[in-house]
Design an enzyme around this catalytic site. Structure first.
Site, short mmCIF file in Angstrom:
data_model
loop_
_atom_site.label_atom_id
_atom_site.label_comp_id
_atom_site.label_asym_id
_atom_site.label_seq_id
_atom_site.Cartn_x
_atom_site.Cartn_y
_atom_site.Cartn_z
N CYS A 2 0.83 -1.21 0.00
CA CYS A 2 0.00 0.00 0.00
C CYS A 2 0.86 1.26 0.00
CB CYS A 2 -0.86 -0.01 1.25
SG CYS A 2 -1.81 -1.51 1.41
N HIS A 509 26.93 -37.41 14.43
CA HIS A 509 27.41 -38.35 13.39
C HIS A 509 28.61 -37.79 12.68
CE1 HIS A 509 23.89 -40.75 14.20
NE2 HIS A 509 23.11 -39.69 14.02
#
Ligand code: AGP
Length: 613
Positions: A2, A509
């Site tokens: 706007c 891991h």
């Protein structure tokens, strides 16, 4: 996105406002209107569609006066139409308002005012503002105090500009939260208010930018600034640079900083015209999705590159969680080389800010070649990715100039959230209560974003501590795992520091071997279903003498007791949390890069749109 323009002075307001709105046209809108005080009455002209439609109406039904306000609107509440276009008059016809943002509590205000006999003429949240001002005027307050009470009563991030025929010597402008800017322009015997500098640049270079929770009372003689709470303030007058590019940056040093802050407005605008908060429903008309089609979809491939691909990783989570449709995220540059399994019930959904990324376009073509339904979520209107798709969702964030994507990352998160709700609704796999709750949560997003972005100074302090690091791990889990990837990319591409996003659960891991005092770890640990897992992750990093920066939910004392630095975010619905958790990471990368004296908007070796393979 706007646009707002206000004028008070000796000249005719109509052409000044109309031409000012034209300079904001690039931001997109679907209706426009102007109100001026003419012969002691407020005259309003409003039209759906482009500004030229309003221009035509002004030719056949002209208005002129020395004080006025105008607006171009993306419809957030209520369809784009003349009756929903701003400016909005109150019942007395003596007060008129324009607004950017979302009035979060408009339904309860509307109920209260309706019970007092107010007759609402539109479907907008904006109309509650003008009726509230009239309500307080009727209690004997003057316009400034009636406006102030209104600004304090409405909730959410909003910009409001208003005027009254009964006090024709002033225009009042206010910025509540971070729903985009309000700039006050100083003329000679005239004053201007606008949502962005380009609208008033031809009239003045002397401007003041309103901060959140500030209001300005403009008269022909000048302007008075106050906080919404009524304290007098004297913000500085700035002289805007002469060149339009610098003027475009407004109060910001870089486009990237402006676009990070603009996300409140961009997130409001990407909702524009798509959310019916009263019915608790989503509309995505340009997707050309029917219930028949929705019901037969068996698989969705989301394909994109870089930041857009990380947005797709969040989208996978949202669509699988809400719509229960299997989703795979495929990097654009890989998709067409792996002979993907596609049939007529497969959707290939491309995400692209530029809509011209070669790898993403090629992936769309591969989907097309194999008979898929091809959709796209795109920012650049008229780009290839928008044109070649069977259906599209425009991000509606306005142009993104900074090479590092920010608002074009968060907007597609909301677009995919809305898509997931629409798919579930059409497939009948979501009950009304859940659907209404999911839709209602969207109302919170602009203000949550504004409150988070307002903490930039805290993030900048952390940036000072980490500007000389040589590498960094970003860890996230669940719906925030992609935010680890995106946060790391932001740091890499503008500060040239090596950073790696990783699923937090994967650290044990192997990568945990990397952690020591020289390898800080950024843990994204908001109050979401993986919070406890992230607590454990922080403990593991600390046990290895690691330095931890945590993104944490306000009040999380446990994380605060463990992490070396905390980037706080407000409490929020966890399905929408990535929209918020990414914000401090954008700011962190921005400030580290600027502290390193680097070209944030144009990083070395990078292009805003990679139109080659
Ligand atoms: C994001 O910060 C990067 N500039 C880059 O990864 C970008 O997201 C990617 O090139 C995709 O661009 P697109 O969204 O225009 O397709």
């Amino acid at each position: 996105m706007c646009g707002i323009v206000g004028y008070i002075g000796p000249r005719d307001a109509t052409p000044i406002i109309y031409n000012g709105l034209k300079r904001l046209e690039y931001r997109g809108y679907d209706s426009a209107g102007i109100a001026v005080l003419q012969n002691e009455n407020i005259e309003v002209r409003r039209e759906a569609g482009k500004l030229s439609m309003l221009g035509g109406l002004l030719e056949t039904s002209p208005i002129s006066g020395n004080i006025g306000i105008g607006h171009t609107r993306w419809a957030t509440h209520g369809a784009p139409s003349a009756r929903n276009a701003h400016p909005h008059l109150g019942q007395t016809g003596r007060v008129v308002v324009v607004q950017n943002g979302i009035v979060e509590n408009y339904l309860e205000i509307k109920d209260e005012l309706t019970s007092e006999g107010v007759d609402f003429k539109s479907d907008t949240d904006t109309e509650t503002i003008v009726h509230l001002v009239e309500h307080y005027l009727a209690s004997g307050l003057d316009l400034v105090e009636a406006a102030r009470k209104t600004f304090k009563y409405i909730r959410g991030a909003n910009v409001v500009v208003l005027m009254s025929a009964d006090e024709p010597d002033k225009i009042i402008a206010a910025r509540i939260g971070n729903a985009g800017g309000v700039v006050v322009g100083y003329g000679d015997g005239e004053m201007f208010a606008a949502s962005d500098v380009p609208a008033i640049l031809e009239h003045t270079r002397k401007v003041t930018f309103l901060e959140s929770h500030q209001m300005a009372v403009l008269t022909r003689e000048g302007v008075r600034f106050e906080t919404i709470d009524g304290s007098r303030i004297r913000p500085e007058i700035q002289t805007v640079a002469w060149d339009p590019i610098a003027a475009e940056k407004g109060e910001y040093r870089h486009f990237m900083q402006k676009e990070i802050q603009e996300q409140v407005r961009a997130l409001t605008d990407t909702l524009a015209g798509r959310v019916d908060f009263e019915a608790g429903r989503i509309r995505l008309p340009d997707l050309n999705l029917t219930p028949e089609l929705a019901k037969r979809i068996t698989k969705i491939y989301i394909t994109a590159c870089g930041t857009a691909a990380y947005a797709g990783m969040v989208g996978k989570f949202l669509i699988e969680k809400i719509a229960r449709i299997p989703v795979e995220v495929e990097i654009g540059s890989e998709f067409r080389y792996r002979d993907p399994i596609i049939d007529a019930n497969t959707v290939v959904l491309a995400i692209s800010q530029s809509g011209e990324t070669a790898d993403t376009l090629a992936a769309m073509e591969e989907g097309r070649r194999k008979g898929a339904i091809v959709w796209s979520i795109v920012n650049a209107i008229g780009s290839q990715a928008m044109r070649i798709a069977d259906g599209t969702i425009a991000m509606q964030t306005g142009p993104e100039i900074g090479v590092a994507s920010t608002k074009a990352f968060t907007a597609p998160l909301i677009d995919q959230y809305m898509l997931a709700i629409l798919l579930a609704d059409m497939r009948g796999t979501i009950d009304e209560k859940t659907r209404r709750e999911l839709v209602s949560d969207l109302r919170l997003v602009p203000d949550l974003a504004g409150r988070t972005l307002a903490r930039e100074a805290d993030v900048e302090k952390v940036a000072h501590a980490f500007k000389d690091i040589r590498s960094c791990l970003y860890l996230g889990r669940g719906i925030n795992m992609p935010i680890a990837y995106e946060g790391a990319l932001k740091l890499k591409e503008i500060s040239y520091i090596h950073a790696e996003g990783y699923p937090a659960g994967e650290m044990k891991h192997g990568p945990i071997a990397l952690i020591d005092r020289e390898m800080p770890v950024l843990c994204i640990a908001p109050k979401d279903p993986w919070h406890e897992k992230m607590i454990s992750q922080i403990q593991q990093a600390k046990a290895r003498d690691g330095i931890v920066i945590a993104v944490a939910t306000d009040g999380d004392e446990l994380v605060a007791s463990m992490a070396d630095h905390v980037l706080w975010v407000p409490k929020m619905p966890w399905l929408l949390s990535p929209v918020i958790t990414v914000l401090p990471l954008q700011q962190l990368a921005y400030h580290i890069a600027t502290l390193r004296g680097l070209d944030v908007d144009q990083p070395r070796n990078l292009a805003k749109s990679v139109t080659v393979e």
